[in-house]
Scaffold this motif. Structure first.
Motif, PDB file in Angstrom:
ATOM      1  N   LEU A   1       1.100  -1.580   0.034  1.00  0.00           N
ATOM      2  CA  LEU A   1       0.223   0.261  -0.562  1.00  0.00           C
ATOM      3  C   LEU A   1       1.010   1.293  -0.096  1.00  0.00           C
ATOM      4  O   LEU A   1       1.694   1.453   0.520  1.00  0.00           O
ATOM      5  CB  LEU A   1      -0.860   0.600   1.223  1.00  0.00           C
ATOM      6  CG  LEU A   1      -1.681   0.936   1.261  1.00  0.00           C
ATOM      7  CD1 LEU A   1      -2.985   1.548   0.383  1.00  0.00           C
ATOM      8  CD2 LEU A   1      -2.213   1.020   2.978  1.00  0.00           C
TER       9      LEU A   1
ATOM     10  N   SER B   1      -4.948   3.227  -0.975  1.00  0.00           N
ATOM     11  CA  SER B   1      -6.869   3.456  -0.382  1.00  0.00           C
ATOM     12  C   SER B   1      -7.200   4.351  -1.110  1.00  0.00           C
ATOM     13  O   SER B   1      -6.420   5.637  -1.728  1.00  0.00           O
ATOM     14  CB  SER B   1      -6.406   3.244   0.882  1.00  0.00           C
ATOM     15  OG  SER B   1      -5.653   4.505   1.309  1.00  0.00           O
ATOM     16  N   ASP B   2      -8.240   4.498  -0.797  1.00  0.00           N
ATOM     17  CA  ASP B   2      -9.740   5.101  -1.189  1.00  0.00           C
ATOM     18  C   ASP B   2      -9.300   6.427  -0.583  1.00  0.00           C
ATOM     19  O   ASP B   2      -8.746   7.801  -1.852  1.00  0.00           O
ATOM     20  CB  ASP B   2     -10.895   5.699  -1.116  1.00  0.00           C
ATOM     21  CG  ASP B   2     -11.536   4.369  -1.281  1.00  0.00           C
ATOM     22  OD1 ASP B   2     -11.874   3.393  -2.689  1.00  0.00           O
ATOM     23  OD2 ASP B   2     -12.529   3.944  -0.515  1.00  0.00           O
TER      24      ASP B   2
ATOM     25  N   ARG C   1      -6.158  -0.058  -7.036  1.00  0.00           N
ATOM     26  CA  ARG C   1      -7.517   0.936  -5.736  1.00  0.00           C
ATOM     27  C   ARG C   1      -8.168  -0.125  -5.005  1.00  0.00           C
ATOM     28  O   ARG C   1      -8.431  -1.708  -5.452  1.00  0.00           O
ATOM     29  CB  ARG C   1      -8.225   1.601  -5.977  1.00  0.00           C
ATOM     30  CG  ARG C   1      -8.260   2.454  -7.291  1.00  0.00           C
ATOM     31  CD  ARG C   1      -8.086   3.970  -6.412  1.00  0.00           C
ATOM     32  NE  ARG C   1      -9.222   4.472  -5.397  1.00  0.00           N
ATOM     33  CZ  ARG C   1     -10.445   5.143  -5.810  1.00  0.00           C
ATOM     34  NH1 ARG C   1     -10.657   5.066  -7.687  1.00  0.00           N
ATOM     35  NH2 ARG C   1     -10.624   5.390  -5.426  1.00  0.00           N
ATOM     36  N   ILE C   2      -8.068  -0.114  -3.521  1.00  0.00           N
ATOM     37  CA  ILE C   2      -8.461  -0.669  -2.306  1.00  0.00           C
ATOM     38  C   ILE C   2      -9.691  -0.034  -1.824  1.00  0.00           C
ATOM     39  O   ILE C   2      -8.916   1.721  -1.005  1.00  0.00           O
ATOM     40  CB  ILE C   2      -7.740  -1.502  -1.356  1.00  0.00           C
ATOM     41  CG1 ILE C   2      -8.348  -2.564  -0.771  1.00  0.00           C
ATOM     42  CG2 ILE C   2      -6.543  -0.470  -0.470  1.00  0.00           C
ATOM     43  CD1 ILE C   2      -7.460  -3.825   0.066  1.00  0.00           C
ATOM     44  N   PRO C   3     -10.587  -0.348  -1.255  1.00  0.00           N
ATOM     45  CA  PRO C   3     -11.546   0.788  -0.840  1.00  0.00           C
ATOM     46  C   PRO C   3     -11.291   0.140   1.326  1.00  0.00           C
ATOM     47  O   PRO C   3     -10.434  -0.215   0.978  1.00  0.00           O
ATOM     48  CB  PRO C   3     -13.263  -0.083  -1.101  1.00  0.00           C
ATOM     49  CG  PRO C   3     -12.683  -1.713  -1.080  1.00  0.00           C
ATOM     50  CD  PRO C   3     -11.282  -1.272  -2.068  1.00  0.00           C
ATOM     51  N   CYS C   4     -11.840   1.361   2.044  1.00  0.00           N
ATOM     52  CA  CYS C   4     -11.712   1.285   2.679  1.00  0.00           C
ATOM     53  C   CYS C   4     -12.423   0.054   3.562  1.00  0.00           C
ATOM     54  O   CYS C   4     -14.300   1.083   3.473  1.00  0.00           O
ATOM     55  CB  CYS C   4     -11.421   2.846   3.446  1.00  0.00           C
ATOM     56  SG  CYS C   4     -10.636   3.267   3.397  1.00  0.00           S
ATOM     57  N   SER C   5     -12.758  -0.208   4.643  1.00  0.00           N
ATOM     58  CA  SER C   5     -13.091  -1.877   5.446  1.00  0.00           C
ATOM     59  C   SER C   5     -13.919  -0.435   6.473  1.00  0.00           C
ATOM     60  O   SER C   5     -13.669  -0.225   7.297  1.00  0.00           O
ATOM     61  CB  SER C   5     -12.324  -2.960   4.979  1.00  0.00           C
ATOM     62  OG  SER C   5     -11.860  -3.081   6.844  1.00  0.00           O
TER      63      SER C   5
ATOM     64  N   ALA D   1     -11.112  -1.430   9.199  1.00  0.00           N
ATOM     65  CA  ALA D   1     -10.318  -0.526   8.960  1.00  0.00           C
ATOM     66  C   ALA D   1     -10.223   1.039   9.216  1.00  0.00           C
ATOM     67  O   ALA D   1      -9.694   1.933  10.328  1.00  0.00           O
ATOM     68  CB  ALA D   1      -9.863  -0.097   7.252  1.00  0.00           C
TER      69      ALA D   1
ATOM     70  N   ILE E   1      -4.826   5.001   6.421  1.00  0.00           N
ATOM     71  CA  ILE E   1      -4.414   4.281   5.416  1.00  0.00           C
ATOM     72  C   ILE E   1      -3.040   3.534   6.760  1.00  0.00           C
ATOM     73  O   ILE E   1      -3.332   2.592   5.609  1.00  0.00           O
ATOM     74  CB  ILE E   1      -2.791   5.464   5.106  1.00  0.00           C
ATOM     75  CG1 ILE E   1      -3.244   6.650   4.015  1.00  0.00           C
ATOM     76  CG2 ILE E   1      -1.828   4.767   4.371  1.00  0.00           C
ATOM     77  CD1 ILE E   1      -2.845   7.731   3.745  1.00  0.00           C
TER      78      ILE E   1
ATOM     79  N   VAL F   1      -6.313   0.844   7.091  1.00  0.00           N
ATOM     80  CA  VAL F   1      -6.268  -0.050   6.096  1.00  0.00           C
ATOM     81  C   VAL F   1      -5.218  -1.038   5.584  1.00  0.00           C
ATOM     82  O   VAL F   1      -5.289  -2.489   5.810  1.00  0.00           O
ATOM     83  CB  VAL F   1      -6.488   0.623   4.187  1.00  0.00           C
ATOM     84  CG1 VAL F   1      -6.620   0.247   3.736  1.00  0.00           C
ATOM     85  CG2 VAL F   1      -7.524   1.573   4.570  1.00  0.00           C
TER      86      VAL F   1
ATOM     87  N   GLU G   1      -5.949  -5.341   6.020  1.00  0.00           N
ATOM     88  CA  GLU G   1      -5.576  -6.284   4.961  1.00  0.00           C
ATOM     89  C   GLU G   1      -4.121  -6.718   4.875  1.00  0.00           C
ATOM     90  O   GLU G   1      -3.871  -7.390   4.162  1.00  0.00           O
ATOM     91  CB  GLU G   1      -5.752  -5.269   4.005  1.00  0.00           C
ATOM     92  CG  GLU G   1      -6.850  -4.628   3.374  1.00  0.00           C
ATOM     93  CD  GLU G   1      -8.135  -5.183   3.381  1.00  0.00           C
ATOM     94  OE1 GLU G   1      -7.796  -6.530   2.422  1.00  0.00           O
ATOM     95  OE2 GLU G   1      -8.857  -5.321   3.657  1.00  0.00           O
TER      96      GLU G   1
END
Length: 148
Positions: free
Chosen positions: A4, A40-41, A68-72, A75, A103, A106, A110
């Motif tokens: 990331l 991340s977003d 891209r990875i979304p924020c869960s 997180a 950040i 995330v 992950e």
């Protein structure tokens, strides 16, 4: 292994005048051979400040070969807890730390490493986070670093 990128790394990659540009470009190629490089977003949001349009931002991400990875929810919750700890321990002396905590959270949620030029935003709040940072002696020079 997935990596990331922190906002400061994206900025360094996009700006040839950035102090860490050469170091970032060289390390991006090496990290890509080891697995996906993602943002991340919140990194997308922060880096987009320098872009004229969303299309320009999307082009930059594509040219860098980033995913891209979304924020869960996990997180985001963890980021809130880190922010609370920061506020309690430091009386909230630094404004704008919540994006850094998102950040870090995330990457932690992950279970992926985080590439940054500013480890102090994460150490102490995310102790199990695997950080890739410039060597301490080379921060001023911006030379190639190994992960820590």
């Amino acid at each position: 292994m997935t990596t990331l990128l922190d906002t400061n790394i994206v900025i360094a990659l996009l700006n040839p005048d950035d102090h860490f540009h050469a170091w970032a470009v060289e390390n991006l190629e090496a990290l890509r051979t080891d697995g996906p490089t993602i943002v991340s977003d919140i990194v997308y949001c922060e880096a987009s400040v320098a872009m004229e349009t969303r299309e320009h931002m999307d082009e930059a991400i594509a040219e860098l070969g980033l995913e891209r990875i979304p924020c869960s929810d996990d997180a985001l919750f963890r980021a809130g807890k880190a922010f609370k700890k920061y506020r309690e321990e430091n009386k909230g002396t630094k404004p704008g730390v919540l994006p850094d905590f998102i950040i870090g959270a995330v990457a932690e949620a992950e279970k992926i490493r985080l590439w940054t030029t500013n480890s102090k935003d994460f150490v102490g709040y995310f102790p199990d986070l695997d950080l890739i940072v410039p060597p301490k002696d080379d921060v001023e020079e911006g030379v190639v670093a190994e992960g820590t």
